[in-house]
Design a protein around this motif. Sequence first.
Motif, mmCIF file in Angstrom:
data_model
loop_
_atom_site.group_PDB
_atom_site.id
_atom_site.type_symbol
_atom_site.label_atom_id
_atom_site.label_comp_id
_atom_site.label_asym_id
_atom_site.label_seq_id
_atom_site.Cartn_x
_atom_site.Cartn_y
_atom_site.Cartn_z
ATOM 1 N N UNK A 59 8.098 -5.773 10.193
ATOM 2 C CA UNK A 59 8.038 -6.763 9.105
ATOM 3 C C UNK A 59 7.926 -6.079 7.751
ATOM 4 N N UNK A 60 7.084 -5.034 7.666
ATOM 5 C CA UNK A 60 6.930 -4.310 6.406
ATOM 6 C C UNK A 60 8.213 -3.587 6.018
ATOM 7 N N UNK A 61 8.918 -3.020 7.007
ATOM 8 C CA UNK A 61 10.190 -2.351 6.710
ATOM 9 C C UNK A 61 11.200 -3.343 6.146
ATOM 10 N N UNK A 62 11.237 -4.538 6.724
ATOM 11 C CA UNK A 62 12.181 -5.555 6.266
ATOM 12 C C UNK A 62 11.780 -6.134 4.914
ATOM 13 N N UNK A 63 10.498 -6.368 4.726
ATOM 14 C CA UNK A 63 10.022 -7.022 3.508
ATOM 15 C C UNK A 63 9.858 -6.055 2.334
ATOM 16 N N UNK A 64 9.309 -4.872 2.595
ATOM 17 C CA UNK A 64 8.966 -3.959 1.504
ATOM 18 C C UNK A 64 9.765 -2.659 1.500
ATOM 19 N N UNK A 65 10.421 -2.327 2.613
ATOM 20 C CA UNK A 65 11.049 -1.016 2.751
ATOM 21 C C UNK A 65 12.539 -0.985 2.536
ATOM 22 N N UNK A 66 13.115 -2.057 2.060
ATOM 23 C CA UNK A 66 14.551 -2.059 1.812
ATOM 24 C C UNK A 66 15.402 -2.229 3.057
ATOM 25 N N UNK A 93 5.672 5.195 0.105
ATOM 26 C CA UNK A 93 4.736 5.071 1.231
ATOM 27 C C UNK A 93 4.096 3.692 1.258
ATOM 28 N N UNK A 94 3.662 3.267 2.438
ATOM 29 C CA UNK A 94 2.984 1.964 2.522
ATOM 30 C C UNK A 94 1.657 1.991 1.773
ATOM 31 N N UNK A 95 1.250 0.823 1.341
ATOM 32 C CA UNK A 95 -0.017 0.709 0.600
ATOM 33 C C UNK A 95 -0.829 -0.446 1.187
ATOM 34 N N UNK A 96 -2.117 -0.288 1.101
ATOM 35 C CA UNK A 96 -3.026 -1.382 1.463
ATOM 36 C C UNK A 96 -3.466 -2.068 0.184
ATOM 37 N N UNK A 109 -1.154 -5.877 6.428
ATOM 38 C CA UNK A 109 -0.414 -5.208 7.498
ATOM 39 C C UNK A 109 -0.706 -3.728 7.656
ATOM 40 N N UNK A 110 -0.667 -2.966 6.567
ATOM 41 C CA UNK A 110 -0.888 -1.525 6.663
ATOM 42 C C UNK A 110 -2.320 -1.229 7.118
ATOM 43 N N UNK A 111 -3.283 -1.996 6.632
ATOM 44 C CA UNK A 111 -4.668 -1.812 7.063
ATOM 45 C C UNK A 111 -4.817 -2.110 8.557
ATOM 46 N N UNK A 112 -4.130 -3.127 9.039
ATOM 47 C CA UNK A 112 -4.159 -3.467 10.466
ATOM 48 C C UNK A 112 -3.570 -2.317 11.280
ATOM 49 N N UNK A 113 -2.422 -1.805 10.852
ATOM 50 C CA UNK A 113 -1.768 -0.706 11.568
ATOM 51 C C UNK A 113 -2.689 0.512 11.639
ATOM 52 N N UNK A 114 -3.289 0.869 10.517
ATOM 53 C CA UNK A 114 -4.169 2.043 10.494
ATOM 54 C C UNK A 114 -5.398 1.850 11.383
ATOM 55 N N UNK A 127 17.534 12.657 2.088
ATOM 56 C CA UNK A 127 18.497 11.660 1.623
ATOM 57 C C UNK A 127 17.805 10.445 1.063
ATOM 58 N N UNK A 128 17.215 9.650 1.938
ATOM 59 C CA UNK A 128 16.517 8.440 1.496
ATOM 60 C C UNK A 128 15.689 7.881 2.632
ATOM 61 N N UNK A 129 14.666 7.187 2.274
ATOM 62 C CA UNK A 129 13.872 6.468 3.255
ATOM 63 C C UNK A 129 12.689 7.242 3.785
ATOM 64 N N UNK A 130 12.033 6.615 4.760
ATOM 65 C CA UNK A 130 10.848 7.211 5.374
ATOM 66 C C UNK A 130 10.789 6.835 6.843
ATOM 67 N N UNK A 131 9.981 7.597 7.560
ATOM 68 C CA UNK A 131 9.695 7.308 8.971
ATOM 69 C C UNK A 131 8.177 7.198 9.097
ATOM 70 N N UNK A 132 7.735 6.086 9.655
ATOM 71 C CA UNK A 132 6.323 5.907 9.948
ATOM 72 C C UNK A 132 6.174 6.072 11.450
ATOM 73 N N UNK A 133 5.265 6.954 11.837
ATOM 74 C CA UNK A 133 4.997 7.214 13.244
ATOM 75 C C UNK A 133 3.537 6.899 13.538
#
Length: 138
Positions: A59-66, A93-96, A109-114, A127-133
């Motif tokens: 959801x965060x990738x779709x809403x905030x990550x382009x 990077x994601x922010x709380x 969301x980010x606080x829940x994930x953490x 190039x562009x973008x990020x990977x959250x693992x």
Amino acid sequence: MDLHATVTTPESGGDDSPPAQMATCASARAVITALLHPLKSASQHAETDAHLAVSELISNALRHGGGLTGFKADLNPDATRLRLQVEDSSPEPPRSCPAPDPATPGGRGWAIIKRIATTCSVAILPGAGKRITVTIAI
């Protein structure tokens, strides 16, 4: 037992990738269920946490990550940890939210994930973008 599942998106791909399809929260949760269902050691709590984490990540990738550009889920060799990787097109990077308004939806969301994840990392992609693992104990 298949300990690895990948859902590719139109932007990813590769010679050995499955046919491209856009991952949705529901399809990602189905991948997690398929990975965890055969495990006798997987608790319902761990599966619920994994479903919540992947839903928030996508959801965060779709809403905030382009937009979502990749999703991968797999288990470590002894099947005690689930690893989730979500890629998007934003290098930010994601922010709380420091103090989300209780009356307003979102911002948690980010606080829940953490809180759910055993480990959590963000890598800026060339190039562009990020990977959250994230990893989640099973």
